[in-house]
Design an enzyme around this catalytic site. Structure first.
Site, short mmCIF file in Angstrom:
data_model
loop_
_atom_site.label_atom_id
_atom_site.label_comp_id
_atom_site.label_asym_id
_atom_site.label_seq_id
_atom_site.Cartn_x
_atom_site.Cartn_y
_atom_site.Cartn_z
N ASP A 1 7.58 -13.73 0.25
CA ASP A 1 8.03 -12.06 0.07
C ASP A 1 8.32 -11.95 -1.76
OD1 ASP A 1 7.44 -9.47 -0.19
OD2 ASP A 1 9.43 -9.24 0.69
N CYS B 1 -1.76 8.51 5.82
CA CYS B 1 -0.55 8.92 4.73
C CYS B 1 -0.15 10.73 4.67
CB CYS B 1 -1.15 8.36 3.58
SG CYS B 1 0.19 7.86 2.37
N CYS C 1 -14.06 3.17 9.89
CA CYS C 1 -12.32 4.38 10.39
C CYS C 1 -11.75 4.36 9.46
CB CYS C 1 -11.63 2.46 11.26
SG CYS C 1 -9.62 3.98 11.60
N CYS D 1 -5.93 4.93 8.81
CA CYS D 1 -4.67 4.80 7.47
C CYS D 1 -5.03 5.48 6.70
CB CYS D 1 -4.54 3.52 7.54
SG CYS D 1 -6.11 2.44 6.18
N CYS E 1 -3.25 2.27 13.56
CA CYS E 1 -4.86 1.25 12.78
C CYS E 1 -5.34 0.85 14.59
CB CYS E 1 -4.17 0.28 11.98
SG CYS E 1 -5.43 -0.82 11.97
N CYS F 1 0.76 3.90 7.86
CA CYS F 1 -1.09 4.09 7.94
C CYS F 1 -1.00 2.34 8.84
CB CYS F 1 -1.24 3.78 6.97
SG CYS F 1 0.18 2.22 5.85
#
Length: 348
Positions: free
Chosen positions: A131, A195, A188, A191, A245, A241
């Site tokens: 990260d 938002c 799909c 997501c 899923c 989001c």
């Protein structure tokens, strides 16, 4: 190596080449050129390192991509209508993943270095990342077969849904790559539709400047007024989001690392309590949490936006003392929240 990784808590493992990928680099450059990284200047400043693993470490030949699950047992959206409660993103309700993932990466890297000569591989060079380094973690995870980047731009796994922390080991070893992940989003748009601030100008494209996670974590100073209502009661990050899923139905909490299990005091914190935090109280509450890094001022600013969105005049007694807060963004957020709550207050 994979067995060793799984013993350390990684549930996803794959291998990718460290060589440059021009298409991947071009997507990064287009995103930066459009200014969609907002005030995250470090992404632009070190773009030359992000372009490829070898841009960061020329000796790298292979990337070992790994994932740890933080799949939640409870529905991340369950507090959406609880206006007196602050919603904290699932990933931040437990221990700081930076520490947990990096510790496991270092253990695996040490094992590789020690095992190299024994296996006739000679000296093995390694570098570990999770990260905080200029590493294209999500595209590398896709290249290594951990999953695909969904329309929300996060990695989606067939086995673990959207709930993976990522880590990488760059190595001088030449290892055969895994089969890359294949996009399985189909038609799909869950997501995109979920938002709250319209942060997706198109599928597979995120404008961080409108993203709740960016606004509550990375963005300094006041949040643009036209986006504040969309924050709702989200005070650190956003799961919307990810949570909607459909692939999450395959994510098993049996794979969730114990370190990432939620702390009781962070699952449904009361805004009335959070608004009274001073710096010492903030540090104590969020010790060992990734939330600690944004500091008390930014966190209380977020709580004030949530208070203003709550419609609860009962929070005025916690909001009004913050009108004189020494941090300008906190004081401004308090004025905004007070105005909203006064407007919502029933007139006698």
């Amino acid at each position: 190596m994979e067995a060793q990784a799984r013993a350390l808590g990684f549930c996803a493992f794959g291998i990718a080449s460290a060589a440059p990928d021009e298409a991947r680099a071009a997507r990064l450059e287009a995103w930066l050129a459009a200014g969609m990284h907002g005030t995250m200047a470090w992404m632009e400043e070190r773009a030359h390192h992000r372009r490829s693993p070898q841009g960061l470490w020329p000796e790298a030949r292979t990337v070992i991509a790994l994932g740890m699950s933080y799949a939640p047992a409870a529905d991340p959206l369950r507090l959406e209508g609880e206006s007196a409660i602050g919603r904290i993103s699932t990933y931040a309700q437990g221990a700081d993943y930076h520490d947990t993932v990096k510790k496991a990466l270092k253990h695996l890297a040490r094992w590789m270095v020690e095992a190299g000569p024994k296996c006739g591989l000679g000296e093995v060079g390694v570098k570990v990342f999770t990260d905080t380094a200029p590493v294209m973690e999500k595209p590398l995870a896709v290249a290594a077969g951990l999953g695909w980047q969904g329309k929300h731009t996060n990695v989606v796994s067939r086995e673990h849904g959207s709930w993976l922390f990522l880590g990488e080991i760059y190595t001088t070893l030449d290892l055969p790559p895994s089969t890359p992940g294949r996009d399985s989003c189909g038609s799909c748009t869950a997501c995109q539709d979920a938002c709250p601030t319209g942060a997706f100008p198109a599928p597979y494209r995120l404008d961080a400047r409108r993203c709740v996670s960016y606004l509550t974590i990375e963005h300094k100073g006041p949040v643009p007024e036209d986006l504040r209502e969309g924050l709702g009661n989200r005070i650190y990050g956003c799961d919307d989001c990810l949570a909607v899923c459909p692939w999450n139905k395959f994510a098993e909490t049996a794979h969730t690392m114990k370190a990432f299990l939620p702390r009781a005091e962070l699952t449904a914190p009361r805004l009335a309590d959070l608004l009274t935090l001073d710096d010492a109280g903030f540090r104590k509450l969020f010790s060992g949490s990734p939330i600690k890094r944004i500091g008390r001022d930014r966190f209380v600013r977020n709580c004030l936006y949530a208070a203003g969105n709550s419609g609860s005049a009962a929070l005025l007694s916690q909001v009004e003392p913050l009108l004189a807060d020494p941090d300008p963004a906190v004081a401004e957020a308090a004025r905004w929240a007070k105005g909203r709550l006064h407007a919502a207050k029933p007139q006698g």
